[in-house]
Enzyme design. Structure first.
Site, PDB file in Angstrom:
ATOM      1  N   GLY A   1     -17.343  19.457 -48.978  1.00 13.25           N
ATOM      2  CA  GLY A   1     -16.057  19.381 -49.640  1.00 13.25           C
ATOM      3  C   GLY A   1     -15.640  17.927 -49.817  1.00 13.25           C
ATOM      4  O   GLY A   1     -16.132  17.033 -49.127  1.00 13.25           O
ATOM      5  N   CYS A   2     -14.731  17.689 -50.742  1.00 12.12           N
ATOM      6  CA  CYS A   2     -14.317  16.309 -51.024  1.00 12.12           C
ATOM      7  C   CYS A   2     -13.547  15.705 -49.853  1.00 12.12           C
ATOM      8  O   CYS A   2     -13.809  14.556 -49.456  1.00 12.12           O
ATOM      9  CB  CYS A   2     -13.510  16.249 -52.306  1.00 12.12           C
ATOM     10  SG  CYS A   2     -12.118  17.411 -52.398  1.00 12.12           S
ATOM     11  N   TYR A   3     -12.611  16.444 -49.274  1.00 15.88           N
ATOM     12  CA  TYR A   3     -11.892  15.934 -48.102  1.00 15.88           C
ATOM     13  C   TYR A   3     -12.845  15.675 -46.928  1.00 15.88           C
ATOM     14  O   TYR A   3     -12.774  14.616 -46.295  1.00 15.88           O
ATOM     15  CB  TYR A   3     -10.794  16.906 -47.670  1.00 15.88           C
ATOM     16  CG  TYR A   3      -9.543  16.897 -48.504  1.00 15.88           C
ATOM     17  CD1 TYR A   3      -8.877  15.715 -48.816  1.00 15.88           C
ATOM     18  CD2 TYR A   3      -8.999  18.096 -48.971  1.00 15.88           C
ATOM     19  CE1 TYR A   3      -7.711  15.731 -49.570  1.00 15.88           C
ATOM     20  CE2 TYR A   3      -7.830  18.112 -49.732  1.00 15.88           C
ATOM     21  CZ  TYR A   3      -7.189  16.927 -50.035  1.00 15.88           C
ATOM     22  OH  TYR A   3      -6.036  16.942 -50.780  1.00 15.88           O
TER      23      TYR A   3
END
Length: 346
Positions: A145-147
């Protein structure tokens, strides 16, 4: 060696970014480009910036249309990748940009996503210790995921070196609106997001929380608990993460220079991660359009907390760039092929 690549979810932000990067990859031939509700449309109507692919028609996202390629990228909503991936040939490299195959604990998946777990694939964050070895030759890859990408790269050096406490880790991230996808949502209208910032997923309920804890726990060798709060910022791209953790008591004598050196040593030689010179702080604008991660490390001696700020482009290093980087490793290409560390300014 030229490889054939199919991209699903091509009408969305992640799918469009994959096509932008793959169109400039010297070893890639783009095959099927698929979508769901937008099947039959001309790509240029939905992704007008992809000029060289503008006249391609979007096909239905089916196993039949995706099969027969060397590589398949799945840029689909969470919960949609597992069934398709299970029907693709085992020798096909399948790179899942969704969440379906990231978590190793089925209970965590079911708690945060509310559906049956599809299994666990090698994790596509090459800069984690030992991860390149797992990606080399892989035929299934789960893109982070980006986070989690921004948070794990911020804190991994400290946990790998054993200097950070595994409890009381606090992470606050600000993301651009493209992180929420391209579907129409009233709270993401320009008039709603301009000139304001808004927290969401507060209180440990955001779906990326178990992914961040999983990654840090694996690096640390013991369970790490994280308080994670995401916020929505009035920008289209980018993530700014501020991550803090306490020094272990036995390392309380470390000063700011020694702490900073841990991060410099950890990322020495990494193409896509750079610890900025002292006094320079990362900004999201500096990484737009690139696979580049900018970091800065500080030590709050008064509270005994290490503070790391990181920035990424959520659509590149946070999704599509990380996917292409992992594909390169799996297939034996140079890791930086088709990717850039140069941002776009102003």
């Amino acid at each position: 060696m030229t490889i054939s690549v199919a991209v699903s979810g091509a009408s969305g932000y992640a799918g469009g970014e994959l096509l932008r990067l793959l169109a400039n990859h010297p070893e890639v031939r783009i095959g099927a480009i698929t979508a769901h509700s937008n099947a039959g449309a001309r790509l240029g109507q939905l992704q007008p910036h992809l000029l060289t692919l503008a006249d391609r028609l979007l096909e239905e996202t089916t196993v039949e249309n995706l099969a027969g390629h060397d590589v398949v990228f799945l840029a689909l909503p969470h919960g949609a990748s597992g069934a398709i991936a299970a029907q693709l040939p085992p020798e096909t490299l399948v790179v899942d940009a969704g969440a379906d195959h990231r978590l190793s604990d089925p209970r965590a998946w079911e708690e945060f996503y509310g559906s049956p777990h599809s299994g666990t694939w090698p994790y596509g964050l090459p800069e984690l210790p030992g991860q390149r070895r797992k990606l080399k030759g892989a035929t299934r890859i789960a893109v982070p995921g980006c986070y989690p990408t921004s948070a794990l790269l911020a804190l991994t050096p400290g946990f790998a070196a054993g200097v950070l406490e595994p409890q009381d880790v606090v992470i606050v991230s600000a993301s651009g609106t493209s992180g929420a996808g391209k579907s129409l949502k009233p709270h993401l209208l320009g008039s709603e997001v301009m000139g304001t910032m808004t927290p969401y997923g507060v209180g440990g309920v955001h779906r990326h929380t178990p992914e961040i804890e999983q990654g840090l726990s694996q690096v640390s060798g013991q369970p790490v608990t994280v308080s994670f709060t995401p916020t929505l910022a009035p920008m289209s791209r980018g993530i700014l993460t501020t991550a803090t953790a306490r020094l272990r008591p036995e390392h309380a004598g470390l000063d700011a220079a020694a702490i900073r050196q841990i991060w410099l040593d950890a990322y020495d030689g990494e193409d896509f991660i750079h610890v900025l010179p002292e006094g320079q702080w990362p900004s999201t604008k500096s990484v737009v359009g690139s696979n580049y991660v900018a970091l800065q490390v500080a030590y709050d001696a008064r509270t005994g907390r290490v503070v790391v700020c990181s920035v990424i482009d959520n659509l590149v290093k946070g999704t599509a760039g990380g996917a292409v980087q992992s594909m390169n490793i799996a297939l034996g290409f140079p890791e930086n092929l088709g990717l850039t560390t140069l941002g776009v300014a102003p």
